[in-house]
Design a protein around this motif. Structure first.
Motif, PDB file in Angstrom:
ATOM      1  N   TYR A 144       0.704  -1.169  -0.017  1.00 39.33           N
ATOM      2  CA  TYR A 144       0.168  -0.119   0.069  1.00 39.33           C
ATOM      3  C   TYR A 144       0.817   1.603  -0.022  1.00 39.33           C
ATOM      4  O   TYR A 144       2.190   1.328   0.137  1.00 39.33           O
ATOM      5  CB  TYR A 144      -1.047  -0.107   1.040  1.00 39.33           C
ATOM      6  N   PRO A 145       0.209   2.408  -0.294  1.00 35.12           N
ATOM      7  CA  PRO A 145       1.053   3.688  -0.434  1.00 35.12           C
ATOM      8  C   PRO A 145       2.122   4.111   0.453  1.00 35.12           C
ATOM      9  O   PRO A 145       1.858   3.837   1.657  1.00 35.12           O
ATOM     10  CB  PRO A 145      -0.079   4.741  -0.391  1.00 35.12           C
ATOM     11  N   GLY A 146       3.204   4.183  -0.017  1.00 38.80           N
ATOM     12  CA  GLY A 146       4.361   4.880   0.971  1.00 38.80           C
ATOM     13  C   GLY A 146       5.166   3.643   1.663  1.00 38.80           C
ATOM     14  O   GLY A 146       5.911   4.020   2.527  1.00 38.80           O
ATOM     15  N   ALA A 147       4.768   2.454   1.224  1.00 41.41           N
ATOM     16  CA  ALA A 147       5.485   1.310   1.854  1.00 41.41           C
ATOM     17  C   ALA A 147       6.917   1.238   1.565  1.00 41.41           C
ATOM     18  O   ALA A 147       7.130   1.567   0.477  1.00 41.41           O
ATOM     19  CB  ALA A 147       4.839  -0.015   1.866  1.00 41.41           C
ATOM     20  N   MET A 148       7.555   0.650   2.422  1.00 39.65           N
ATOM     21  CA  MET A 148       9.132   0.772   2.044  1.00 39.65           C
ATOM     22  C   MET A 148       9.610  -0.593   2.511  1.00 39.65           C
ATOM     23  O   MET A 148       9.423  -1.132   3.700  1.00 39.65           O
ATOM     24  CB  MET A 148       9.905   1.736   2.835  1.00 39.65           C
ATOM     25  N   VAL A 149      10.301  -1.529   1.568  1.00 39.59           N
ATOM     26  CA  VAL A 149      10.680  -2.798   1.889  1.00 39.59           C
ATOM     27  C   VAL A 149      12.170  -2.778   1.494  1.00 39.59           C
ATOM     28  O   VAL A 149      12.623  -2.521   0.083  1.00 39.59           O
ATOM     29  CB  VAL A 149       9.923  -4.017   1.107  1.00 39.59           C
ATOM     30  N   THR A 150      13.178  -2.952   2.370  1.00 39.50           N
ATOM     31  CA  THR A 150      14.490  -2.898   1.933  1.00 39.50           C
ATOM     32  C   THR A 150      15.401  -3.968   2.499  1.00 39.50           C
ATOM     33  O   THR A 150      15.147  -4.508   3.630  1.00 39.50           O
ATOM     34  CB  THR A 150      15.264  -1.681   2.405  1.00 39.50           C
ATOM     35  N   GLY A 151      16.396  -4.320   1.931  1.00 40.81           N
ATOM     36  CA  GLY A 151      17.437  -5.375   2.108  1.00 40.81           C
ATOM     37  C   GLY A 151      16.981  -6.830   1.881  1.00 40.81           C
ATOM     38  O   GLY A 151      15.932  -6.956   1.097  1.00 40.81           O
ATOM     39  N   ARG A 152      17.669  -7.781   2.269  1.00 38.67           N
ATOM     40  CA  ARG A 152      17.345  -9.244   2.229  1.00 38.67           C
ATOM     41  C   ARG A 152      16.220  -9.595   2.875  1.00 38.67           C
ATOM     42  O   ARG A 152      16.074 -10.264   3.922  1.00 38.67           O
ATOM     43  CB  ARG A 152      18.510 -10.109   2.412  1.00 38.67           C
ATOM     44  N   VAL A 153      14.950  -9.273   2.385  1.00 35.69           N
ATOM     45  CA  VAL A 153      13.900  -9.604   2.963  1.00 35.69           C
ATOM     46  C   VAL A 153      12.873 -10.340   2.250  1.00 35.69           C
ATOM     47  O   VAL A 153      12.972 -10.212   0.845  1.00 35.69           O
ATOM     48  CB  VAL A 153      13.155  -8.172   3.687  1.00 35.69           C
ATOM     49  N   ARG A 154      12.254 -11.318   2.685  1.00 31.01           N
ATOM     50  CA  ARG A 154      11.217 -12.116   1.890  1.00 31.01           C
ATOM     51  C   ARG A 154       9.834 -11.771   2.452  1.00 31.01           C
ATOM     52  O   ARG A 154       9.553 -11.820   3.640  1.00 31.01           O
ATOM     53  CB  ARG A 154      11.472 -13.579   1.841  1.00 31.01           C
ATOM     54  N   VAL A 155       8.937 -11.359   1.526  1.00 28.44           N
ATOM     55  CA  VAL A 155       7.529 -11.078   1.849  1.00 28.44           C
ATOM     56  C   VAL A 155       6.847 -12.009   1.494  1.00 28.44           C
ATOM     57  O   VAL A 155       6.849 -12.344   0.114  1.00 28.44           O
ATOM     58  CB  VAL A 155       7.070  -9.607   1.080  1.00 28.44           C
ATOM     59  N   GLY A 156       6.121 -12.794   2.441  1.00 31.48           N
ATOM     60  CA  GLY A 156       5.478 -14.084   1.946  1.00 31.48           C
ATOM     61  C   GLY A 156       4.240 -13.794   1.057  1.00 31.48           C
ATOM     62  O   GLY A 156       3.582 -12.737   1.102  1.00 31.48           O
ATOM     63  N   ALA A 157       3.993 -15.054   0.328  1.00 33.16           N
ATOM     64  CA  ALA A 157       2.870 -14.935  -0.554  1.00 33.16           C
ATOM     65  C   ALA A 157       1.482 -14.645   0.271  1.00 33.16           C
ATOM     66  O   ALA A 157       1.108 -14.916   1.341  1.00 33.16           O
ATOM     67  CB  ALA A 157       2.506 -16.399  -0.951  1.00 33.16           C
ATOM     68  N   GLY A 158       0.556 -13.875  -0.274  1.00 31.09           N
ATOM     69  CA  GLY A 158      -0.676 -13.047   0.404  1.00 31.09           C
ATOM     70  C   GLY A 158      -0.495 -12.284   1.516  1.00 31.09           C
ATOM     71  O   GLY A 158      -1.545 -11.855   1.844  1.00 31.09           O
ATOM     72  N   ALA A 159       0.571 -11.778   1.687  1.00 27.04           N
ATOM     73  CA  ALA A 159       0.966 -10.683   2.761  1.00 27.04           C
ATOM     74  C   ALA A 159       0.400  -9.210   2.102  1.00 27.04           C
ATOM     75  O   ALA A 159       0.619  -9.069   1.188  1.00 27.04           O
ATOM     76  CB  ALA A 159       2.497 -10.632   3.168  1.00 27.04           C
ATOM     77  N   ARG A 160       0.185  -8.668   3.297  1.00 28.48           N
ATOM     78  CA  ARG A 160      -0.335  -6.987   2.944  1.00 28.48           C
ATOM     79  C   ARG A 160       0.836  -6.059   3.901  1.00 28.48           C
ATOM     80  O   ARG A 160       0.774  -6.257   5.107  1.00 28.48           O
ATOM     81  CB  ARG A 160      -1.645  -6.960   3.426  1.00 28.48           C
ATOM     82  N   ILE A 161       1.272  -5.267   3.145  1.00 25.52           N
ATOM     83  CA  ILE A 161       2.082  -4.236   3.636  1.00 25.52           C
ATOM     84  C   ILE A 161       1.380  -2.952   3.624  1.00 25.52           C
ATOM     85  O   ILE A 161       1.112  -2.364   2.654  1.00 25.52           O
ATOM     86  CB  ILE A 161       3.569  -4.102   3.045  1.00 25.52           C
ATOM     87  N   GLY A 162       0.968  -2.521   4.883  1.00 27.58           N
ATOM     88  CA  GLY A 162       0.299  -1.443   5.212  1.00 27.58           C
ATOM     89  C   GLY A 162       0.901   0.100   4.686  1.00 27.58           C
ATOM     90  O   GLY A 162       2.035   0.116   4.485  1.00 27.58           O
ATOM     91  N   ALA A 163       0.182   1.066   4.477  1.00 29.40           N
ATOM     92  CA  ALA A 163       0.703   2.476   4.144  1.00 29.40           C
ATOM     93  C   ALA A 163       1.651   2.893   5.096  1.00 29.40           C
ATOM     94  O   ALA A 163       1.324   2.837   6.388  1.00 29.40           O
ATOM     95  CB  ALA A 163      -0.562   3.183   4.015  1.00 29.40           C
ATOM     96  N   GLY A 164       2.700   3.461   4.793  1.00 26.61           N
ATOM     97  CA  GLY A 164       3.898   3.931   5.399  1.00 26.61           C
ATOM     98  C   GLY A 164       4.489   2.782   6.382  1.00 26.61           C
ATOM     99  O   GLY A 164       5.342   3.327   6.964  1.00 26.61           O
ATOM    100  N   ALA A 165       4.346   1.736   5.969  1.00 25.21           N
ATOM    101  CA  ALA A 165       5.198   0.729   6.768  1.00 25.21           C
ATOM    102  C   ALA A 165       6.694   0.438   6.189  1.00 25.21           C
ATOM    103  O   ALA A 165       6.994   0.819   5.123  1.00 25.21           O
ATOM    104  CB  ALA A 165       4.518  -0.645   6.705  1.00 25.21           C
TER     105      ALA A 165
END
Length: 126
Positions: free
Chosen positions: A82-103
């Motif tokens: 969602y808007p403004g989310a930041m995912v950095t580095g050696r991270v795995r975001v699993g299937a079907g996950a939701r990353i909220g605004a500004g996370a």
């Protein structure tokens, strides 16, 4: 968008179009799966080492990038960023996950979990 992540002349032309029209920057070498949806592509940044699997939704202002060691995230299938989310580095975001605004996500996210920002608290399975 998948074309913009490829090296070569065609990739550079596609990247220029995304960047000039929407401010969406996709690094050459990013691996983008089928069915990616960008409902509001303004301000999206996808680093050159990012892997995005199928059917991911990415909203405006999302950054998927490297950490200080040059490691990039892997986004599994059916994830919503969602808007403004930041995912950095050696991270795995699993299937079907939701990353909220500004996370801001810098640790792995289990499949089906919703992460709320800005502190990135996991709220449980979907």
């Amino acid at each position: 968008m998948r074309i913009a992540s490829r090296p070569g002349v065609i990739g550079r032309i596609a990247k220029f179009h995304l960047l000039s029209s929407y401010g969406c920057d996709v690094g050459s070498g990013a691996q983008v799966g089928p069915g990616i949806l960008l409902p509001h592509p303004n301000g999206i940044v996808i680093g050159m080492g990012v892997v995005i699997e199928a059917r991911t939704h990415i909203y405006q202002g999302v950054t998927l990038g490297a950490n200080s060691r040059g490691e990039y995230p892997v986004i599994e299938s059916d994830v919503k960023l969602y808007p403004g989310a930041m995912v950095t580095g050696r991270v795995r975001v699993g299937a079907g996950a939701r990353i909220g605004a500004g996370a801001f996500v810098y640790d792995d996210v289990a499949p089906g979990v919703t992460v709320r920002g800005p502190r990135s608290d996991a709220s449980g399975t979907v």
